[in-house]
Motif scaffolding. Structure first.
Motif, PDB file in Angstrom:
ATOM      1  N   THR A 122       0.818  -1.211   0.000  1.00 33.06           N
ATOM      2  CA  THR A 122       0.000   0.000   0.000  1.00 33.06           C
ATOM      3  C   THR A 122       0.855   1.264   0.000  1.00 33.06           C
ATOM      4  O   THR A 122       0.369   2.346  -0.360  1.00 33.06           O
ATOM      5  N   SER A 123       2.129   1.149   0.388  1.00 35.90           N
ATOM      6  CA  SER A 123       3.019   2.315   0.398  1.00 35.90           C
ATOM      7  C   SER A 123       3.705   2.540  -0.934  1.00 35.90           C
ATOM      8  O   SER A 123       4.490   3.485  -1.077  1.00 35.90           O
ATOM      9  N   ASP A 124       3.439   1.706  -1.921  1.00 39.21           N
ATOM     10  CA  ASP A 124       4.087   1.812  -3.230  1.00 39.21           C
ATOM     11  C   ASP A 124       3.610   3.085  -3.940  1.00 39.21           C
ATOM     12  O   ASP A 124       2.400   3.363  -4.009  1.00 39.21           O
ATOM     13  N   VAL A 125       4.591   3.830  -4.501  1.00 40.56           N
ATOM     14  CA  VAL A 125       4.267   5.043  -5.259  1.00 40.56           C
ATOM     15  C   VAL A 125       4.870   5.004  -6.655  1.00 40.56           C
ATOM     16  O   VAL A 125       4.837   6.006  -7.380  1.00 40.56           O
ATOM     17  N   GLY A 126       5.443   3.857  -7.066  1.00 40.56           N
ATOM     18  CA  GLY A 126       6.030   3.739  -8.387  1.00 40.56           C
ATOM     19  C   GLY A 126       7.466   4.205  -8.418  1.00 40.56           C
ATOM     20  O   GLY A 126       7.959   4.868  -7.490  1.00 40.56           O
ATOM     21  N   GLY A 127       8.170   3.836  -9.486  1.00 46.35           N
ATOM     22  CA  GLY A 127       9.572   4.223  -9.623  1.00 46.35           C
ATOM     23  C   GLY A 127       9.734   5.653 -10.096  1.00 46.35           C
ATOM     24  O   GLY A 127       8.803   6.296 -10.605  1.00 46.35           O
ATOM     25  N   GLN A 128      10.956   6.171  -9.931  1.00 45.53           N
ATOM     26  CA  GLN A 128      11.232   7.538 -10.349  1.00 45.53           C
ATOM     27  C   GLN A 128      11.444   7.633 -11.857  1.00 45.53           C
ATOM     28  O   GLN A 128      10.956   8.565 -12.497  1.00 45.53           O
ATOM     29  N   ARG A 129      12.186   6.711 -12.438  1.00 52.08           N
ATOM     30  CA  ARG A 129      12.377   6.667 -13.886  1.00 52.08           C
ATOM     31  C   ARG A 129      11.856   5.352 -14.448  1.00 52.08           C
ATOM     32  O   ARG A 129      11.041   5.344 -15.363  1.00 52.08           O
ATOM     33  N   THR A 130      12.334   4.247 -13.910  1.00 51.12           N
ATOM     34  CA  THR A 130      11.824   2.931 -14.310  1.00 51.12           C
ATOM     35  C   THR A 130      10.543   2.632 -13.526  1.00 51.12           C
ATOM     36  O   THR A 130      10.457   2.903 -12.325  1.00 51.12           O
ATOM     37  N   LEU A 131       9.564   2.104 -14.218  1.00 52.48           N
ATOM     38  CA  LEU A 131       8.272   1.751 -13.603  1.00 52.48           C
ATOM     39  C   LEU A 131       7.570   2.974 -13.007  1.00 52.48           C
ATOM     40  O   LEU A 131       7.018   2.931 -11.907  1.00 52.48           O
ATOM     41  N   GLN A 132       7.586   4.076 -13.755  1.00 47.62           N
ATOM     42  CA  GLN A 132       6.842   5.244 -13.306  1.00 47.62           C
ATOM     43  C   GLN A 132       5.335   4.958 -13.369  1.00 47.62           C
ATOM     44  O   GLN A 132       4.838   4.433 -14.362  1.00 47.62           O
ATOM     45  N   LYS A 133       4.641   5.307 -12.291  1.00 47.82           N
ATOM     46  CA  LYS A 133       3.205   5.063 -12.150  1.00 47.82           C
ATOM     47  C   LYS A 133       2.863   3.584 -12.385  1.00 47.82           C
ATOM     48  O   LYS A 133       1.785   3.251 -12.863  1.00 47.82           O
ATOM     49  N   ARG A 134       3.818   2.737 -12.073  1.00 46.53           N
ATOM     50  CA  ARG A 134       3.635   1.297 -12.170  1.00 46.53           C
ATOM     51  C   ARG A 134       4.017   0.671 -10.833  1.00 46.53           C
ATOM     52  O   ARG A 134       4.788   1.234 -10.050  1.00 46.53           O
ATOM     53  N   TRP A 135       3.465  -0.506 -10.602  1.00 43.41           N
ATOM     54  CA  TRP A 135       3.779  -1.203  -9.353  1.00 43.41           C
ATOM     55  C   TRP A 135       5.246  -1.639  -9.339  1.00 43.41           C
ATOM     56  O   TRP A 135       5.732  -2.238 -10.292  1.00 43.41           O
ATOM     57  N   THR A 136       5.915  -1.328  -8.254  1.00 37.16           N
ATOM     58  CA  THR A 136       7.281  -1.822  -8.054  1.00 37.16           C
ATOM     59  C   THR A 136       7.323  -2.985  -7.066  1.00 37.16           C
ATOM     60  O   THR A 136       8.384  -3.600  -6.888  1.00 37.16           O
ATOM     61  N   THR A 137       6.207  -3.290  -6.447  1.00 37.04           N
ATOM     62  CA  THR A 137       6.160  -4.350  -5.423  1.00 37.04           C
ATOM     63  C   THR A 137       5.268  -5.504  -5.847  1.00 37.04           C
ATOM     64  O   THR A 137       4.889  -6.329  -5.009  1.00 37.04           O
TER      65      THR A 137
END
Length: 830
Positions: free
Chosen positions: A258-273
């Motif tokens: 729930t704390s995921d906010v996406g990556g800064q460059r890779t996986l922007q606005k995408r799930w990183t977890t």
């Protein structure tokens, strides 16, 4: 070669299915509308597809998403469901016209509410298909009206609600944010797991479009574990890691933080977890149950860690040859975390094949906080999101497997028994419309009862458990049904209360009834694990209630004619009990007796088969008598025609009092009444005070006042005697024979006497005339012959009051001889 391999695989599969097939039989079955299991059903004219259910925080209100409307139902009162508010939310005529132009059926174009979630204390959030153009809206719970969002415009529903009303989707809100699993296009080819309504530093997220993240999924359920700060998604999809000729379906569990906010460059606005793993529900030496149907999250016991959280899922096999089977498997959060912290597979983008990674592990996919990781780490988790190992069920075995039931929905709860031990109770909804209540024991699952809740199979349905209200709510296209969790008052005695093995119910020795365990103050008779009646029903020394013992069956008298087919019925106490017939001091030969599938006994009435019969049931070591009959030959002087009445065009026997029958209704049996006589009961005779039992071919009588007493007290043969007695019949026949012989002798003697009298009169009268030497009678003689002589009147038998009829004498003397008016001698045959 391939054909031979396929045939061999099919034969192996068939062999495994045959050897592993087992049946789980519910102990008691309640058809729809049965008085033994009352239900509360809510339906409303013009409201259909009430399948989306949501409880308010206080669980006094049930919100229902239906077709073109949202309902607020009051469930605060037990055994009641009342309408509080109704909110219409339907597409416009233009929306319906556009839907029809797209080639969709008119019946699929209304707005089917598929998402209904509580956002905060004042508002809810709802999404619907809205004529294949999904939309969402806010609902003010205080006045139950539609409200606009922050933008002031209707909310776009794409990625939040499915387009097609028959597509499954999942949705859950966590701290005012909406997590969904659905399709994001009209054709249904873009599955997505996403977050919406993000607040603060959070942004809306969704899965990357990289192949392999989701493979034709069917979304099932979702759950939030606050201690882990993770949302778990359950779904089925095509398992590309298996190299089969046909598509192989696998069940999955996926997670995001729930704390995921996406990556800064890779996986922007995408799930990183995002990470996913396979759920394996498989018994030993069997093919897996690989298609997930429903999942319920059971919170850990009080004081336990989050790792003791259990996820109960319903699984089915995908192969048609194995259809009609289903299984329940439980997975612990601890085992799931262990799999996600292990090794991962890697997908070859060129060949689209999965392999196990052998190089060094850079990061742990699914670990929270990866949104701040480097681009290299994010690229690693982007390619490694499928766990290498599968999640095994708890205790490495299937919780419940059914060979004849297609389970579709599940709910579970922990119930504390009278001895303080906690038991898990499952509520399973079948495709055929039955709710199964099962308790999990050490030796396996025990299905306490099954309750029919709807008549026709439903394509979309929902099962919602309310612990606070002690009810299960079932949403179908027919309406909403409320089923109480316990039904203790149904069991009439201690034995049946204990044999039910229901953790909710126990026998209250002080009050002499089966009641909820939480309401019993004194000693409680209960044995969920063993179902031992002899121990649990042993009353305390101070209290010895009579009702704590099983109710004894009364003896019924059955009067039949010889060479007549007799059928004795045996009531069903339980579907788990074994019924058998007995005769005191005698054996039931299979050459003379036929035992039917419904438990009845059929035989031909002969002098050998007359006597007493007892039907007994044995369950879990406890034996009880269900019915007692005494079959006797009936007398012709006591026959009465059966009394029938007409009801709906059918002849039915009037019903009076029967022997005690079980409250459960057994499954339907073939109707053989046209061939076999059946026992029924008519109304009581007001004069005789007895109950007449009539059948199709014979009439039965027994004294209702003596129904519960042995037959020795009313002059019948004792229960232990089986030899028929014919003394009474012999006496009756002898008396009748003697009476007939006496009557015949009397008639013969009377006729002989009359002949002798006639001959004497004929000889005397002419002799007097001859002595006088005259051919005519004197006046005195003529007067005597005209009716004043008693002898002549007695012989004649026709003179009345000393005068001849019609003024003429019936007898006259002519030419010195006596003759009647017909010219013949009196008292002589003509």
């Amino acid at each position: 070669m391939d054909n031979g391999r396929s045939l061999w695989a099919s034969l192996v599969l068939l062999n495994l299915l045959i050897t592993s097939r087992a049946l789980l039989t519910p102990r008691i079955s309640f058809p729809l509308g049965s008085p033994g299991r009352p239900l509360t059903v809510f339906n409303m004219s013009g409201v259909d597809n009430t399948t989306t259910l949501l409880l308010s925080n206080d669980e006094n209100t049930l919100f229902v998403g239906a077709r073109d409307s949202i309902l607020a139902l009051d469930i605060s009162h037990p055994w009641a469901i009342d309408i509080k508010n109704r909110l219409d939310w339907s597409p416009t005529e233009k929306d319906l016209a556009d839907c029809s132009m797209k080639g969709k059926k008119k019946t699929d174009c209304p707005n089917f509410v598929r998402v209904l979630q509580v956002l905060n204390s004042t508002h809810m959030y709802a999404c619907g298909t809205f004529a294949f153009s999904p939309r969402c809206t806010y609902i003010n719970t205080q006045n139950f009206a539609l409200a606009t969002g922050p933008s002031g415009k209707p909310e776009e529903g794409r990625g939040r609600s499915p387009y097609d009303p028959y597509q499954k989707n999942i949705a859950i809100t966590v701290d005012g944010e909406l997590y969904t699993g659905t399709v994001a296009d009209y054709m249904g080819n873009r599955p997505v797991i996403s977050r919406h309504l993000s607040e603060g530093s959070h942004v809306d997220l969704k899965l990357d479009d990289t192949p392999g993240w989701l493979e034709e999924p069917t979304f099932i359920s979702s759950a939030f574990v606050r201690g882990e700060e993770k949302v778990y998604f359950f779904f089925s999809e095509v398992g590309r890691e298996y190299d089969f000729l046909e598509k192989f379906t696998v069940s999955r569990i996926a997670q995001v933080c729930t704390s995921d906010v996406g990556g800064q460059r890779t996986l922007q606005k995408r799930w990183t977890t995002f990470a996913k793993a396979q759920l394996l529900c498989q018994a030993e030496k069997e093919l897996p149950y690989n298609v997930l149907q429903d999942v319920f999250t059971l919170s850990p016991p009080e004081g336990a860690s989050d790792e003791d959280t259990l996820f109960y899922g319903i699984f089915r096999p995908q192969w048609p040859i194995n259809s009609g089977r289903s299984a329940v498997c439980a997975f612990s959060l601890g085992d799931i975390k262990a799999v996600f912290s292990g090794n991962y597979k890697v997908l070859n983008r060129d060949s689209l094949r999965w392999t196990t990674r052998v190089q060094e592990k850079i990061a742990n996919p699914g670990e929270c906080g990866l949104h701040n990781a480097s681009d290299n780490t994010l690229r690693f988790v982007k390619e490694n999101f499928l766990a290498d190992a599968s999640v095994q069920p708890t205790k490495r075995r299937i919780t419940l497997a059914s060979a004849d039931q297609d389970y579709s929905n599940i709910a579970a709860q922990r119930v504390r028994a009278a001895n303080g031990k906690e038991h898990t109770v499952l509520y399973l909804l079948t495709e055929l419309g039955y709710l199964h209540k099962a308790v999990l024991l050490e030796e396996g699952a025990h299905i306490i009862e099954e309750v029919q809740v709807f008549r026709q199979p439903q394509p979309m349905k929902n099962l919602l458990l309310s612990l606070l209200k002690g009810s299960v709510f079932i949403g179908t296209s027919e309406g909403v049904t409320r089923v109480p969790l316990s039904n203790c008052s149904f069991y009439p005695n201690c034995a049946e209360c204990v044999l039910a093995r229901d953790p909710f119910c126990g026998w209250d020795h002080s009050r002499g009834l089966c009641a909820d365990v939480s309401t019993i103050q004194g000693s409680t008779g209960q044995d969920v694990d063993g179902g031992n009646v002899s121990v649990a029903c042993r009353a305390p020394p101070v209290v010895t209630p009579r009702s704590s013992r099983p109710t004894a069956a009364s003896c019924e008298l059955v009067l039949v004619s010889l060479n007549e087919v007799v059928r004795l019925k045996c009531p069903e106490a339980s579907r788990l009990a074994t019924r058998h017939w007995q005769r005191p001091n005698s054996r039931l030969s299979p050459d003379l007796y036929l035992k039917q599938q419904d438990g009845s006994l059929q035989f031909l009435a002969t002098p050998i088969t007359l006597g007493h019969y007892m039907c007994q049931a044995e369950e879990n070591g406890f034996q009880q008598t269900l019915a007692i009959y005494q079959v006797k030959q009936k007398s012709s002087t006591t026959l009465h025609p059966p009394t029938t009445t007409r009801h709906q065009g059918k002849a039915t026997v009037e019903v009076g009092k029967l022997a005690p029958t079980p409250r459960s209704v057994p499954p339907k049996q073939p109707d053989i009444r046209a061939k076999e006589p059946e026992l029924a009961v008519t109304k009581k005779d007001a004069n005789a005070g007895s109950t007449r039992r009539t059948g199709r071919n014979f009439t039965l009588w027994f004294d209702s006042s003596q129904a519960k007493q042995p037959r020795d007290s009313v002059g019948e043969e004792p229960l232990h005697g089986t030899q028929p007695s014919y003394l009474q019949e012999l006496v009756v026949v002898s008396v009748l024979l003697a009476l007939c012989i006496s009557i015949l002798l009397t008639i013969a003697l009377y006729g002989l006497r009359q002949r002798c009298r006639g001959r004497t009169i004929t000889q005397v009268c002419p002799r007097k005339d001859a002595e006088r030497g005259t051919g005519a009678a004197t006046p005195q003689e003529r007067e005597s012959l005209q009716g004043h002589s008693p002898r002549t009147a007695k012989c004649n038998g026709q003179a009345q009051n000393g005068q001849a009829q019609n003024g003429k004498s019936p007898i006259s003397i002519s030419n010195g001889s006596l003759s009647g008016s017909n010219g013949h001698l009196p008292n002589t045959p003509i």
